[in-house]
Scaffold this motif. Structure first.
Motif, PDB file in Angstrom:
ATOM      1  N   ILE A  13     -53.915 -10.491 -51.697  1.00 52.31           N
ATOM      2  CA  ILE A  13     -54.319 -11.084 -50.792  1.00 52.31           C
ATOM      3  C   ILE A  13     -53.646 -11.457 -49.494  1.00 52.31           C
ATOM      4  N   GLY A  14     -52.492 -11.505 -50.198  1.00 49.85           N
ATOM      5  CA  GLY A  14     -51.515 -11.056 -48.879  1.00 49.85           C
ATOM      6  C   GLY A  14     -50.799 -13.399 -48.795  1.00 49.85           C
ATOM      7  N   TYR A  15     -51.313 -14.252 -49.139  1.00 45.35           N
ATOM      8  CA  TYR A  15     -50.740 -15.564 -49.242  1.00 45.35           C
ATOM      9  C   TYR A  15     -49.462 -15.677 -50.425  1.00 45.35           C
ATOM     10  N   SER A  21     -46.817 -23.511 -60.358  1.00 47.52           N
ATOM     11  CA  SER A  21     -45.985 -24.603 -58.896  1.00 47.52           C
ATOM     12  C   SER A  21     -45.225 -23.234 -58.180  1.00 47.52           C
ATOM     13  N   PHE A  22     -44.993 -23.872 -57.159  1.00 48.28           N
ATOM     14  CA  PHE A  22     -43.650 -23.168 -56.486  1.00 48.28           C
ATOM     15  C   PHE A  22     -42.893 -23.979 -56.839  1.00 48.28           C
ATOM     16  N   THR A  23     -41.288 -23.186 -56.466  1.00 44.94           N
ATOM     17  CA  THR A  23     -39.941 -23.919 -56.626  1.00 44.94           C
ATOM     18  C   THR A  23     -39.360 -24.220 -55.499  1.00 44.94           C
ATOM     19  N   SER A  24     -39.472 -23.457 -54.725  1.00 48.40           N
ATOM     20  CA  SER A  24     -39.895 -24.249 -53.202  1.00 48.40           C
ATOM     21  C   SER A  24     -40.342 -24.490 -52.786  1.00 48.40           C
ATOM     22  N   PRO A  25     -40.273 -25.358 -51.214  1.00 42.33           N
ATOM     23  CA  PRO A  25     -42.057 -25.225 -50.592  1.00 42.33           C
ATOM     24  C   PRO A  25     -41.630 -24.282 -49.792  1.00 42.33           C
ATOM     25  N   VAL A  26     -43.271 -24.640 -49.580  1.00 40.54           N
ATOM     26  CA  VAL A  26     -43.872 -22.988 -48.878  1.00 40.54           C
ATOM     27  C   VAL A  26     -45.259 -23.583 -48.411  1.00 40.54           C
ATOM     28  N   THR A  27     -45.135 -22.905 -46.956  1.00 39.86           N
ATOM     29  CA  THR A  27     -46.209 -23.473 -46.004  1.00 39.86           C
ATOM     30  C   THR A  27     -47.496 -22.780 -46.241  1.00 39.86           C
ATOM     31  N   PRO A  28     -48.368 -23.969 -46.230  1.00 40.85           N
ATOM     32  CA  PRO A  28     -50.142 -23.031 -46.122  1.00 40.85           C
ATOM     33  C   PRO A  28     -50.431 -22.871 -45.503  1.00 40.85           C
ATOM     34  N   PRO A  29     -51.712 -21.273 -45.766  1.00 44.74           N
ATOM     35  CA  PRO A  29     -52.263 -21.593 -47.189  1.00 44.74           C
ATOM     36  C   PRO A  29     -50.923 -20.394 -48.061  1.00 44.74           C
ATOM     37  N   PHE A  30     -51.341 -21.422 -49.228  1.00 41.64           N
ATOM     38  CA  PHE A  30     -50.669 -20.288 -50.896  1.00 41.64           C
ATOM     39  C   PHE A  30     -51.904 -20.274 -51.894  1.00 41.64           C
ATOM     40  N   ILE A  31     -50.914 -19.759 -52.958  1.00 41.61           N
ATOM     41  CA  ILE A  31     -52.276 -20.056 -53.954  1.00 41.61           C
ATOM     42  C   ILE A  31     -51.581 -20.386 -55.586  1.00 41.61           C
ATOM     43  N   THR A  32     -51.917 -20.733 -55.773  1.00 38.76           N
ATOM     44  CA  THR A  32     -51.475 -20.784 -57.332  1.00 38.76           C
ATOM     45  C   THR A  32     -52.529 -20.544 -58.918  1.00 38.76           C
ATOM     46  N   TYR A  33     -52.075 -20.428 -59.685  1.00 35.23           N
ATOM     47  CA  TYR A  33     -52.722 -20.304 -60.891  1.00 35.23           C
ATOM     48  C   TYR A  33     -52.431 -20.186 -62.029  1.00 35.23           C
ATOM     49  N   GLN A  34     -53.389 -21.034 -63.100  1.00 36.62           N
ATOM     50  CA  GLN A  34     -52.620 -21.100 -64.502  1.00 36.62           C
ATOM     51  C   GLN A  34     -53.730 -20.955 -65.469  1.00 36.62           C
ATOM     52  N   PHE A  35     -53.091 -21.001 -66.723  1.00 38.25           N
ATOM     53  CA  PHE A  35     -54.196 -21.174 -68.267  1.00 38.25           C
ATOM     54  C   PHE A  35     -54.252 -23.124 -67.612  1.00 38.25           C
ATOM     55  N   ALA A  36     -55.996 -23.067 -68.278  1.00 34.63           N
ATOM     56  CA  ALA A  36     -56.169 -24.057 -68.660  1.00 34.63           C
ATOM     57  C   ALA A  36     -57.209 -24.467 -69.596  1.00 34.63           C
TER      58      ALA A  36
END
Length: 106
Positions: A13-15, A21-36
């Motif tokens: 997608i390009g984000y 989570s990220f280990t350092s700050p990122v500027t939105p938009p951004f995506i995280t995903y994880q097993f629930a």
């Protein structure tokens, strides 16, 4: 589909994207995903088919219908039905759009 394939598809997608989570700050938009959790199909006292539930989270600093459409179009392209939830995070001053998806057999 595997978790690695999900990651690669979302990355396209390009984000910025990260697991959890990220280990350092990122500027939105951004995506995280994880097993629930898992919801395996069980038969004859065995986990017959693996069903992994994942959360894909899109974060934006303003309501961004275009960003949401990009994620939703990618999930549709992958053949992943989703449930969508939206929350405004006051402390972070960001929107969180959460998509619940299932990976079967991966």
């Amino acid at each position: 589909m595997t978790q690695a394939e999900l990651y690669q598809a979302l990355k396209s997608i390009g984000y910025p994207i990260a697991y959890g989570s990220f280990t350092s700050p990122v500027t939105p938009p951004f995506i995280t995903y994880q097993f629930a959790n898992s919801n395996d199909f069980v038969a004859d006292n065995s986990n017959y088919v693996e069903i992994s539930n994942f959360q894909v989270e899109l974060y934006t600093d303003k309501k961004d219908l275009n960003a949401e459409k990009l994620v939703q179009d990618k999930l549709k392209e992958l053949g992943l039905p989703y449930r969508k939830f939206e929350t405004y995070l006051d402390e972070e001053k960001m929107y969180q759009i959460l998509y619940e998806v299932q990976l079967i057999g991966g």
